[in-house]
Enzyme design. Structure first.
Site, PDB file in Angstrom:
ATOM      1  N   HIS A  35      71.168  41.514  43.071  1.00 33.02           N
ATOM      2  CA  HIS A  35      71.010  42.538  44.153  1.00 33.02           C
ATOM      3  C   HIS A  35      72.010  43.333  44.395  1.00 33.02           C
ATOM      4  O   HIS A  35      73.136  43.291  43.936  1.00 33.02           O
ATOM      5  CB  HIS A  35      70.902  41.592  45.413  1.00 33.02           C
ATOM      6  CG  HIS A  35      72.133  40.976  45.969  1.00 33.02           C
ATOM      7  ND1 HIS A  35      72.046  39.730  46.449  1.00 33.02           N
ATOM      8  CD2 HIS A  35      73.295  41.517  46.182  1.00 33.02           C
ATOM      9  CE1 HIS A  35      73.280  39.336  47.222  1.00 33.02           C
ATOM     10  NE2 HIS A  35      74.081  40.535  46.956  1.00 33.02           N
ATOM     11  N   GLU A  63      67.238  42.236  47.925  1.00 35.23           N
ATOM     12  CA  GLU A  63      67.155  40.779  46.933  1.00 35.23           C
ATOM     13  C   GLU A  63      66.012  41.186  45.823  1.00 35.23           C
ATOM     14  O   GLU A  63      65.212  41.947  45.879  1.00 35.23           O
ATOM     15  CB  GLU A  63      66.650  39.820  47.887  1.00 35.23           C
ATOM     16  CG  GLU A  63      67.764  39.326  48.852  1.00 35.23           C
ATOM     17  CD  GLU A  63      68.997  38.618  48.293  1.00 35.23           C
ATOM     18  OE1 GLU A  63      69.342  38.735  47.186  1.00 35.23           O
ATOM     19  OE2 GLU A  63      69.572  37.822  49.129  1.00 35.23           O
ATOM     20  N   ASN A  77      72.386  37.430  41.631  1.00 39.27           N
ATOM     21  CA  ASN A  77      70.932  37.347  41.291  1.00 39.27           C
ATOM     22  C   ASN A  77      70.422  38.856  41.119  1.00 39.27           C
ATOM     23  O   ASN A  77      69.325  39.054  41.102  1.00 39.27           O
ATOM     24  CB  ASN A  77      70.337  36.799  42.507  1.00 39.27           C
ATOM     25  CG  ASN A  77      70.424  37.555  43.708  1.00 39.27           C
ATOM     26  OD1 ASN A  77      71.042  38.480  43.752  1.00 39.27           O
ATOM     27  ND2 ASN A  77      69.613  37.013  44.765  1.00 39.27           N
ATOM     28  N   ASP A  93      75.388  47.927  54.163  1.00 41.99           N
ATOM     29  CA  ASP A  93      74.632  46.951  54.698  1.00 41.99           C
ATOM     30  C   ASP A  93      75.438  46.269  56.011  1.00 41.99           C
ATOM     31  O   ASP A  93      76.550  46.587  56.054  1.00 41.99           O
ATOM     32  CB  ASP A  93      74.183  45.934  53.869  1.00 41.99           C
ATOM     33  CG  ASP A  93      75.166  45.429  52.759  1.00 41.99           C
ATOM     34  OD1 ASP A  93      76.388  45.514  52.827  1.00 41.99           O
ATOM     35  OD2 ASP A  93      74.877  45.067  51.990  1.00 41.99           O
TER      36      ASP A  93
END
Ligand code: GLP
Length: 242
Positions: free
Chosen positions: A138, A143, A136, A67
């Site tokens: 990801h 996400e 979380n 990314d």
């Protein structure tokens, strides 16, 4: 899903480093998928050391990173381009032309996502993908709620992620709110995946990844379905597992 429990960050980094080196030595034209964040830094230090000692060469290696932030160009110290150059590429014998990250300042971001996918496809199949884990759940910047069939795309970062990554920036307000991320399906097409997690703040996420249900609400849970995945966790990250 294979789980490897190690004592600490150092041992996790060494374990992963050995696997990467073995892969690089056993494949003729190896393709590695690489991650950023604090987690793989120790692994990269291990690879630099091994390269300096002539234990391994990266001359034939091609890399694809997961990314990049939208809006940061390659010379911005907070960009993932800069991170990879500084923490790995500039310190090993890899050909810079074989290192790839999405371009976060492309004039047409949607086209850049398509081009990145196409370039991976043209090059081959990722032999070994390294992953970190967001608190979380990801993976890359996918996400919670991201489709399991997603390909490389533009994504909005959630508040929790911006908060977690603010430590790298001067101000929280400087953290970009969007990124280009390899898709979940793109990641799942890798031949082999090694996910690294270290520290107590990852324990809850590790528990959900290993023992929770497979759901798009927790992207990393999809790894339970991958045929060749290893989760390397230190004691603190493993502390909530049954
Ligand atoms: C970042 C990256 C991920 C990384 C994760 C965890 O936002 N996009 O690829 O795995 O968050 O980061 P860290 O290793 O710093 O905890």
């Amino acid at each position: 899903m294979k789980i490897v429990k190690v004592s600490d960050y150092q041992e996790m980094s060494e374990w992963a480093g050995k696997q990467v080196i073995e892969k690089v030595k056993s494949v003729r034209q190896p393709i590695l998928g690489l991650a950023t964040g604090s987690t793989p830094e120790g692994l990269y230090r291990y690879l630099i050391e091994a390269n300096k000692n002539h234990d391994v060469s990266f001359e034939n290696v091609t890399t694809f990173n997961l990314d990049e932030y939208i809006g940061l160009d390659r010379d911005d110290p907070n960009s993932y381009h800069y991170f990879m150059k500084e923490k790995l590429f500039d310190q090993i014998d890899i050909d810079p032309n074989r290192t790839h990250l999405p371009n976060g300042v492309a004039a047409d971001i949607e086209q850049e996502c398509l081009d990145y996918e196409a370039l991976i496809k043209k090059t081959g199949v990722i032999d070994l993908q390294i992953l970190g884990l967001g608190v979380n759940g990801h993976i890359a910047f996918n996400e919670p709620g991201t489709s399991f069939t997603s390909r490389t795309q533009r994504t909005d970062l959630v508040e929790e992620t911006i908060e977690a990554n603010a430590r790298f920036f001067e101000n929280k307000a400087d953290v970009p709110t969007q990124a280009i991320t390899m898709g979940i399906e793109t990641i799942m097409e890798s031949k082999e995946i090694i996910l690294l997690a270290s520290g107590e703040n990852k324990a809850e996420a590790v528990k959900r990844l290993v023992e929770g249900e497979v759901t798009e609400d927790f992207p990393a849970s999809i790894l339970q379905k991958h045929p060749h995945v290893t989760i390397v966790i230190d004691e603190a990250a493993a502390s909530l597992l049954k």
